[in-house]
Design a protein around this motif. Structure first.
Motif, PDB file in Angstrom:
ATOM      1  N   SER A   2       0.849  -1.195   0.000  1.00 51.73           N
ATOM      2  CA  SER A   2       0.000   0.000   0.000  1.00 51.73           C
ATOM      3  C   SER A   2       0.889   1.253   0.000  1.00 51.73           C
ATOM      4  O   SER A   2       2.073   1.182   0.330  1.00 51.73           O
ATOM      5  CB  SER A   2      -0.944  -0.018   1.200  1.00 51.73           C
ATOM      6  OG  SER A   2      -0.372   0.628   2.289  1.00 51.73           O
ATOM      7  N   HIS A   3       0.301   2.339  -0.352  1.00 50.48           N
ATOM      8  CA  HIS A   3       1.074   3.579  -0.473  1.00 50.48           C
ATOM      9  C   HIS A   3       1.490   4.108   0.908  1.00 50.48           C
ATOM     10  O   HIS A   3       0.936   3.724   1.931  1.00 50.48           O
ATOM     11  CB  HIS A   3       0.248   4.632  -1.229  1.00 50.48           C
ATOM     12  CG  HIS A   3      -0.933   5.107  -0.456  1.00 50.48           C
ATOM     13  ND1 HIS A   3      -2.096   4.382  -0.350  1.00 50.48           N
ATOM     14  CD2 HIS A   3      -1.137   6.222   0.284  1.00 50.48           C
ATOM     15  CE1 HIS A   3      -2.949   5.035   0.403  1.00 50.48           C
ATOM     16  NE2 HIS A   3      -2.399   6.157   0.813  1.00 50.48           N
ATOM     17  N   LYS A 171      10.057   4.737  -6.270  1.00 47.92           N
ATOM     18  CA  LYS A 171       8.710   5.078  -5.820  1.00 47.92           C
ATOM     19  C   LYS A 171       8.338   6.448  -6.398  1.00 47.92           C
ATOM     20  O   LYS A 171       9.206   7.317  -6.564  1.00 47.92           O
ATOM     21  CB  LYS A 171       8.677   5.182  -4.288  1.00 47.92           C
ATOM     22  CG  LYS A 171       8.753   3.866  -3.537  1.00 47.92           C
ATOM     23  CD  LYS A 171       8.649   4.170  -2.048  1.00 47.92           C
ATOM     24  CE  LYS A 171       8.503   2.985  -1.145  1.00 47.92           C
ATOM     25  NZ  LYS A 171       9.028   1.705  -1.513  1.00 47.92           N
ATOM     26  N   GLU A 173       6.549   9.824  -5.573  1.00 50.25           N
ATOM     27  CA  GLU A 173       6.061  10.643  -4.462  1.00 50.25           C
ATOM     28  C   GLU A 173       5.411  11.905  -5.025  1.00 50.25           C
ATOM     29  O   GLU A 173       5.944  12.525  -5.937  1.00 50.25           O
ATOM     30  CB  GLU A 173       7.246  11.025  -3.568  1.00 50.25           C
ATOM     31  CG  GLU A 173       6.901  11.962  -2.424  1.00 50.25           C
ATOM     32  CD  GLU A 173       8.102  12.201  -1.497  1.00 50.25           C
ATOM     33  OE1 GLU A 173       9.018  12.965  -1.875  1.00 50.25           O
ATOM     34  OE2 GLU A 173       8.131  11.610  -0.391  1.00 50.25           O
ATOM     35  N   ALA A 183      -6.434  12.373  -2.731  1.00 50.26           N
ATOM     36  CA  ALA A 183      -5.552  11.257  -2.356  1.00 50.26           C
ATOM     37  C   ALA A 183      -5.924   9.963  -3.079  1.00 50.26           C
ATOM     38  O   ALA A 183      -5.048   9.261  -3.605  1.00 50.26           O
ATOM     39  CB  ALA A 183      -5.592  11.053  -0.843  1.00 50.26           C
ATOM     40  N   LYS A 184      -7.201   9.657  -3.117  1.00 53.68           N
ATOM     41  CA  LYS A 184      -7.640   8.394  -3.733  1.00 53.68           C
ATOM     42  C   LYS A 184      -7.284   8.377  -5.228  1.00 53.68           C
ATOM     43  O   LYS A 184      -6.727   7.401  -5.726  1.00 53.68           O
ATOM     44  CB  LYS A 184      -9.152   8.255  -3.534  1.00 53.68           C
ATOM     45  CG  LYS A 184      -9.711   6.887  -3.910  1.00 53.68           C
ATOM     46  CD  LYS A 184     -11.177   6.845  -3.495  1.00 53.68           C
ATOM     47  CE  LYS A 184     -11.946   5.616  -3.678  1.00 53.68           C
ATOM     48  NZ  LYS A 184     -11.649   4.462  -4.236  1.00 53.68           N
ATOM     49  N   VAL A 187      -3.542   7.863  -5.717  1.00 52.62           N
ATOM     50  CA  VAL A 187      -3.093   6.483  -5.479  1.00 52.62           C
ATOM     51  C   VAL A 187      -3.535   5.599  -6.645  1.00 52.62           C
ATOM     52  O   VAL A 187      -2.759   4.781  -7.143  1.00 52.62           O
ATOM     53  CB  VAL A 187      -3.640   5.958  -4.128  1.00 52.62           C
ATOM     54  CG1 VAL A 187      -3.385   4.478  -3.972  1.00 52.62           C
ATOM     55  CG2 VAL A 187      -2.990   6.733  -2.981  1.00 52.62           C
ATOM     56  N   GLU A 188      -4.762   5.810  -7.115  1.00 45.13           N
ATOM     57  CA  GLU A 188      -5.242   5.026  -8.264  1.00 45.13           C
ATOM     58  C   GLU A 188      -4.420   5.314  -9.513  1.00 45.13           C
ATOM     59  O   GLU A 188      -4.202   4.442 -10.345  1.00 45.13           O
ATOM     60  CB  GLU A 188      -6.727   5.324  -8.517  1.00 45.13           C
ATOM     61  CG  GLU A 188      -7.618   4.599  -7.513  1.00 45.13           C
ATOM     62  CD  GLU A 188      -9.082   5.028  -7.554  1.00 45.13           C
ATOM     63  OE1 GLU A 188      -9.855   4.467  -6.758  1.00 45.13           O
ATOM     64  OE2 GLU A 188      -9.433   5.924  -8.358  1.00 45.13           O
ATOM     65  N   ALA A 191       0.464   6.767  -7.539  1.00 45.89           N
ATOM     66  CA  ALA A 191       1.337   7.373  -6.522  1.00 45.89           C
ATOM     67  C   ALA A 191       1.687   6.353  -5.438  1.00 45.89           C
ATOM     68  O   ALA A 191       0.824   5.593  -4.996  1.00 45.89           O
ATOM     69  CB  ALA A 191       0.636   8.569  -5.888  1.00 45.89           C
ATOM     70  N   ASP A 192       2.954   6.341  -5.023  1.00 47.01           N
ATOM     71  CA  ASP A 192       3.412   5.446  -3.950  1.00 47.01           C
ATOM     72  C   ASP A 192       3.560   6.164  -2.616  1.00 47.01           C
ATOM     73  O   ASP A 192       3.511   5.533  -1.563  1.00 47.01           O
ATOM     74  CB  ASP A 192       4.780   4.845  -4.306  1.00 47.01           C
ATOM     75  CG  ASP A 192       4.752   4.034  -5.581  1.00 47.01           C
ATOM     76  OD1 ASP A 192       3.953   3.090  -5.657  1.00 47.01           O
ATOM     77  OD2 ASP A 192       5.526   4.364  -6.507  1.00 47.01           O
ATOM     78  N   LEU A 194       2.427   9.858  -0.576  1.00 40.68           N
ATOM     79  CA  LEU A 194       1.699  11.130  -0.551  1.00 40.68           C
ATOM     80  C   LEU A 194       2.296  12.015   0.533  1.00 40.68           C
ATOM     81  O   LEU A 194       2.304  11.640   1.714  1.00 40.68           O
ATOM     82  CB  LEU A 194       0.213  10.901  -0.241  1.00 40.68           C
ATOM     83  CG  LEU A 194      -0.587  10.040  -1.222  1.00 40.68           C
ATOM     84  CD1 LEU A 194      -2.039   9.904  -0.734  1.00 40.68           C
ATOM     85  CD2 LEU A 194      -0.548  10.616  -2.639  1.00 40.68           C
ATOM     86  N   LYS A 214      -4.135   7.679   4.439  1.00 35.87           N
ATOM     87  CA  LYS A 214      -3.643   6.297   4.371  1.00 35.87           C
ATOM     88  C   LYS A 214      -4.698   5.367   3.784  1.00 35.87           C
ATOM     89  O   LYS A 214      -4.398   4.411   3.091  1.00 35.87           O
ATOM     90  CB  LYS A 214      -3.240   5.872   5.795  1.00 35.87           C
ATOM     91  CG  LYS A 214      -2.432   4.620   5.925  1.00 35.87           C
ATOM     92  CD  LYS A 214      -1.037   4.720   5.336  1.00 35.87           C
ATOM     93  CE  LYS A 214      -0.370   3.345   5.363  1.00 35.87           C
ATOM     94  NZ  LYS A 214       0.828   3.275   4.548  1.00 35.87           N
TER      95      LYS A 214
END
Ligand code: DX5
Ligand code: ZN
Length: 216
Positions: A2-3, A171, A173, A183-184, A187-188, A191-192, A194, A214
């Motif tokens: 997970s990120h 990664k 960032e 954020a969602k 990540v989708e 992004a690794d 945040l 998170k």
């Protein structure tokens, strides 16, 4: 995997850092992001080695140090001694970037390269295999609390392709204007890590703000 979430100290209370450090310790945060600015590379001056050393004495999280300074080479060993675990330099600030990256790795730190919003992802082609992190600036560096630049999503896509094409483990960032609202989607998009300053320290409940980043 997970990120990761990295609260940025830049938005903490500089007159009383310990409670903010302890808040981060008690949270779901993975790293502690620290922004060093020299007033030359960026139009602002933040903090330097003594503050990083002091935070390092109290933090339980790895220190992710983001250097917004020209000519970082003479200070690499000092940042390692101060406690940096990840050391990120700007591609726009390093004339001999390959040498700088080797020097960071020689000090047993993870090496990161940050790119400003205008810098092309293709400029990373010949260094991507050497580094552990790319910091995509999603604002123009220098200040917290700025508006997220939407073109960042296209850059994540291009960077992911570059990483895969080169078999790199770097990664991705994202730094600047990150919060619960994007954020969602970030990540989708791939992004690794945040980074979030204002969205964490400006929140009524910073621990909860970190938890939301998170699990967006
Ligand atoms: C900006 C810094 C960021 C900053 C982000 O130059 O690199 O790390 O702290 O702050 P927010 O999350 O408030 O945009
Ligand atoms: Zn930063």
């Amino acid at each position: 995997m997970s990120h990761l979430v990295a609260p940025s100290l830049l938005s903490a209370d500089f007159s009383n850092l310990l409670p903010d450090i302890e808040m981060v310790n008690s949270s779901d945060a993975d790293w502690f992001h620290m922004d060093v600015m020299d007033g030359v590379f960026v139009p602002n001056i933040s903090f330097g080695l003594p503050v990083i050393e002091a935070v390092n004495r109290h933090t339980l999280k790895p220190l992710d140090v983001h250097l917004m300074i020209v000519n970082p080479d003479p200070f690499i060993t000092r940042f390692a001694e101060a406690g940096a675990n990840v050391l990120t330099v700007h591609i726009e600030a390093c004339t001999h970037l390959h040498r700088t990256i080797q020097a960071i790795k020689a000090e047993n730190m993870h090496a990161g390269v940050a790119v400003n919003p205008h810098t092309a992802i293709n400029d990373l082609e010949d260094i991507i295999g050497e580094i552990e992190l790319v910091c995509l600036m999603s604002v123009n560096p220098g200040f917290g609390g700025q508006k997220f630049i939407e073109n960042t999503y296209r850059k994540i896509e291009r960077l992911r392709k570059l990483i895969d094409r080169n078999g790199s483990k770097a990664k991705i960032e994202i730094d600047g204007g990150v919060g619960a609202g994007n954020a969602k989607k970030l990540v989708e998009a791939g992004a690794d890590v945040l980074v979030a300053g204002n969205a964490v320290f400006g929140a009524e409940d910073p621990v909860d703000a970190i938890a939301q980043l998170k699990n967006p």
